[in-house]
Design an enzyme around this catalytic site. Structure first.
Site, PDB file in Angstrom:
ATOM      1  CD  GLU A 149     -19.050   8.953  18.555  1.00 50.02           C
ATOM      2  OE1 GLU A 149     -19.975   8.143  18.746  1.00 50.02           O
ATOM      3  OE2 GLU A 149     -19.126  10.168  18.800  1.00 50.02           O
ATOM      4  NE  ARG A 197     -24.215  -3.637  22.579  1.00 50.95           N
ATOM      5  CZ  ARG A 197     -23.634  -2.529  22.126  1.00 50.95           C
ATOM      6  NH1 ARG A 197     -23.974  -2.031  20.957  1.00 50.95           N
ATOM      7  NH2 ARG A 197     -22.728  -1.920  22.838  1.00 50.95           N
ATOM      8  CE  LYS A 201     -17.493   3.843  21.995  1.00 47.15           C
ATOM      9  NZ  LYS A 201     -16.949   4.240  20.695  1.00 47.15           N
TER      10      LYS A 201
HETATM   11  P1  ATP Z   1     -21.139   3.027  22.768  1.00 49.45           P
HETATM   12  O1  ATP Z   1     -22.598   2.924  22.444  1.00 49.45           O
HETATM   13  O2  ATP Z   1     -20.738   2.445  24.062  1.00 49.45           O
HETATM   14  O3  ATP Z   1     -20.599   4.402  22.521  1.00 49.45           O
HETATM   15  P2  ATP Z   1     -20.689   2.147  20.138  1.00 49.45           P
HETATM   16  O4  ATP Z   1     -21.376   0.907  19.749  1.00 49.45           O
HETATM   17  O5  ATP Z   1     -21.328   3.411  19.713  1.00 49.45           O
HETATM   18  O6  ATP Z   1     -20.424   2.113  21.692  1.00 49.45           O
HETATM   19  P3  ATP Z   1     -18.663   2.457  18.212  1.00 49.45           P
HETATM   20  O7  ATP Z   1     -17.301   2.984  18.393  1.00 49.45           O
HETATM   21  O8  ATP Z   1     -19.609   3.286  17.450  1.00 49.45           O
HETATM   22  O9  ATP Z   1     -19.208   2.153  19.667  1.00 49.45           O
HETATM   23  O10 ATP Z   1     -18.617   0.993  17.638  1.00 49.45           O
HETATM   24  C1  ATP Z   1     -17.895   0.619  16.506  1.00 49.45           C
HETATM   25  C2  ATP Z   1     -18.405  -0.713  16.031  1.00 49.45           C
HETATM   26  O11 ATP Z   1     -18.290  -1.685  17.063  1.00 49.45           O
HETATM   27  C3  ATP Z   1     -19.867  -0.656  15.625  1.00 49.45           C
HETATM   28  O12 ATP Z   1     -20.021  -1.331  14.404  1.00 49.45           O
HETATM   29  C4  ATP Z   1     -20.576  -1.394  16.725  1.00 49.45           C
HETATM   30  O13 ATP Z   1     -21.706  -2.060  16.233  1.00 49.45           O
HETATM   31  C5  ATP Z   1     -19.509  -2.356  17.228  1.00 49.45           C
HETATM   32  N1  ATP Z   1     -19.720  -2.672  18.637  1.00 49.45           N
HETATM   33  C6  ATP Z   1     -19.790  -1.807  19.657  1.00 49.45           C
HETATM   34  N2  ATP Z   1     -20.056  -2.442  20.812  1.00 49.45           N
HETATM   35  C7  ATP Z   1     -20.161  -3.757  20.519  1.00 49.45           C
HETATM   36  C8  ATP Z   1     -20.432  -4.941  21.282  1.00 49.45           C
HETATM   37  N3  ATP Z   1     -20.651  -4.892  22.591  1.00 49.45           N
HETATM   38  N4  ATP Z   1     -20.453  -6.115  20.633  1.00 49.45           N
HETATM   39  C9  ATP Z   1     -20.206  -6.178  19.309  1.00 49.45           C
HETATM   40  N5  ATP Z   1     -19.963  -5.116  18.537  1.00 49.45           N
HETATM   41  C10 ATP Z   1     -19.927  -3.911  19.127  1.00 49.45           C
HETATM   42 MG    MG Z   2     -21.444   4.284  17.637  1.00 50.93          MG
HETATM   43 MG    MG Z   3     -22.609   4.767  20.550  1.00 50.77          MG
END
Ligand code: ATP
Ligand code: MG
Ligand code: MG
Length: 552
Positions: free
Chosen positions: A33, A261, A271
């Site tokens: 995102e 994760r 984030k």
């Molecule tokens: P946040 O919840 O902090 O906004 P997010 O997981 O929503 O982070 P995205 O940009 O949606 O962030 O993530 C893109 C991809 O990266 C998704 O497939 C997610 O599962 C993966 N991802 C995000 N954080 C992690 C992590 N700490 N370890 C492994 N994969 C991750």
């Molecule tokens: Mg997300």
């Molecule tokens: Mg998220």
């Protein structure tokens, strides 16, 4: 299963290739995102999404999951593209969930007309209150059984901007008594009156994650939709909606697979919290070298290889856990040891006078850039009568176990140069040492006969005549506690490590005048450093990537 050397997701991919499930086709996607910069956790996802496509002759698309204009921005889109390239990966197509808004809208209309969705005029709070609990059923909305035509008309008018945000939502009509809470008539569309970074003001309704993600996977032809474990509870709804979307008689379906994760000690992966650190000015930006972001790690001096090595060391499982930050540091040390040029820098200087060299002595010494890789060549360092050495390399009164400079003590080698013998020191009125005195064994230069004298210590040095001034930024972990993930955004400042950045002056070798941003260096006996973007030839700035040894 362990013995195949494949992780559990690769095993599924191999089985699907062998069974011909997708005619041997493998297609993944990385779906960030664009509401923040990528962090080291995303690197773990990137390595498996792109890695599987690479390994099995497939393709990995980059898909921006841009369904919420409130938090998203094109600044993040650009940064995400740059960071994936830097990590060493290339995507097939560049896709945007927003490209599917027309298809998703049409699908929503179809769900309404087939009795699978309705417009609810209750507030989000009222809807939440009616959800029930895992052991008690929820309450049907009073709008649940309104005529399809009425819902369709309202849905169109929601999108035409006739109602304020929050006035109504579109809900899937599934089962308010389902054991699966996600099936209790989830909200699939909401009104947002904010321009979108790509579609502008074209839309006033936006799909929820659950209504966009599986559908996007389907539109693109994804085979293996890989994500993190928090999406396990969403998987049944993912499958349910894909099933409703598919034209009858077709067999292709994307499937979701989840892995653990990455969580790292002394930092956080949210984030939202990272953005808060930036907004509160607690760090200098998303690329502050203390941030766990990829741009922060890059500025800190991490290499793409070290991050990929780290990810492959920790592996993929279905167990949540937290990885020790020292493992990431180990990975970067390991990589920099192979590639970083060895140079000298003195951070806490005291003058060393080589008393038996004449004034004006100026000798060029050829220094090996990297003993681990002689093909990296040599550079010149000037040896003069007066040098800077580190204050800790001299002790006026030392025990037998002290191998460095001390009057009447052991012989010591100047790195790449002569062996010397300490004869005394000079002090100021307060008794502080202002210069260390030593004599050179003139036949002891590297390569000469006297160079095989027994010495137990080699110290680094820079010529006082040639040394350059530099600023060194000594970075350490950002947070005091091992797990700061629960700290609320407003309290982050009380949990920061006050020593996470120490700025010091240093004298560095003259060869660093032309060092380029991103160069990797080993300041011998001090640590691994890189050139910061703030650096210029007249005002050099170096960031410490990591100390030479693990101090913990
Ligand atoms: P946040 O919840 O902090 O906004 P997010 O997981 O929503 O982070 P995205 O940009 O949606 O962030 O993530 C893109 C991809 O990266 C998704 O497939 C997610 O599962 C993966 N991802 C995000 N954080 C992690 C992590 N700490 N370890 C492994 N994969 C991750
Ligand atoms: Mg997300
Ligand atoms: Mg998220």
């Amino acid at each position: 299963a362990e013995s195949t050397g494949l992780n559990f997701i690769e095993q599924v991919v191999v089985a699907d290739i062998q069974s011909g499930k997708y005619d041997g086709r493998v297609q993944t996607r990385f779906p960030p995102e664009p509401n923040g910069y990528l962090h080291i956790g995303h690197a773990k996802a990137i390595c498996i999404d792109f890695g599987i496509a690479q390994k099995y002759g497939g393709v990995c698309n980059l898909r921006f999951d841009d369904t919420n204009p409130i938090k998203e921005d094109v600044e993040y889109v650009d940064a995400i593209r740059e960071d994936i390239h830097w990590l060493g990966f290339e995507w097939g197509k560049e896709c945007y969930a927003s490209d599917y808004f027309p298809q998703l809208y049409a699908f929503a209309e179809r769900l309404i007309m087939t009795g699978h969705a309705y417009v609810d005029e209750q507030s989000a709070e009222e809807i939440a209150q009616q959800k029930g609990t895992p052991t008690t059923p929820g309450i049907n909305s009073p709008y649940r059984d309104r005529p399809a035509e009425e819902s369709l008309d309202l849905f169109h008018r929601m999108n035409a901007g006739e109602f304020p945000e929050g006035a109504m939502t579109l809900r899937a009509k599934i089962d308010m008594a389902s054991d699966d809470m996600h099936f209790r008539d989830p909200i699939i569309y909401r009104i947002i009156k904010r321009p979108h970074h790509r579609t502008g003001t074209e839309w006033q309704v936006y799909p929820m994650y659950d209504f966009a993600h599986g559908q996007s996977d389907y539109f693109e032809g994804v085979t293996h939709s890989i994500c993190t474990l928090e999406f396990v509870p969403h998987r049944p709804l993912y499958n349910y909606l894909v099933e409703l979307l598919m034209p009858e008689g077709t067999t292709y379906r994307p499937y979701q697979f989840e892995f653990n994760r990455l969580n790292l000690t002394y930092t956080m992966m949210s984030k939202r919290k990272l953005l808060s650190l930036v907004q509160q000015g607690l760090v200098t930006g998303w690329d502050d070298p203390r941030m766990p972001t990829l741009c922060g790690l890059r500025r800190r001096g991490y290499t793409p290889q070290s991050i990929r090595d780290f990810v492959s060391m920790i592996g993929y499982t279905r167990y949540e856990g937290t990885i020790d930050l020292s493992l990431l540091e180990h990975a970067v040390r390991n990589d920099l040891n192979k590639h970083a040029a060895r140079v000298s820098a003195v951070l806490d200087p005291v003058k060393l006078i080589l008393t038996n060299l004449p004034e004006g002595h100026d000798e060029e010494l050829e220094m090996v850039n990297n003993p681990e890789d002689l093909s990296e060549g040599t550079h010149i360092q000037h040896l003069t009568r007066e040098l800077w050495i580190d204050r800790s390399d001299f002790m006026e009164e030392a025990s037998k176990k002290y191998y460095r400079l001390s009057p009447g003590g052991r012989d010591v080698r100047l790195r790449g140069g002569y062996i010397i013998k300490c004869t005394g020191c000079e002090k100021d009125a307060e008794g502080n040492v202002t210069a260390v005195l030593a004599e050179v064994y003139l036949d002891s230069k590297t390569g000469m006969e006297g160079s095989n004298r027994k010495v137990k210590a080699t110290i680094h040095w820079v010529s006082t005549a040639y040394a350059l001034d530099a600023e060194v930024r000594l970075y350490d972990r950002l947070f005091l506690e091992e797990d700061p993930s629960g700290v609320p955004a407003e309290e982050l400042k009380d949990h920061l490590n006050p020593d996470s950045l120490i700025v010091q002056h240093a004298f560095v070798e003259e060869c660093l005048r032309d060092a380029q941003v991103g160069d990797h260096l080993q300041f011998q006996r001090v640590g691994y450093f890189t050139v910061d973007p703030d650096s210029c030839p007249d005002a050099l700035v170096f960031n410490r990537t990591v100390s030479l040894k693990d101090r913990r």
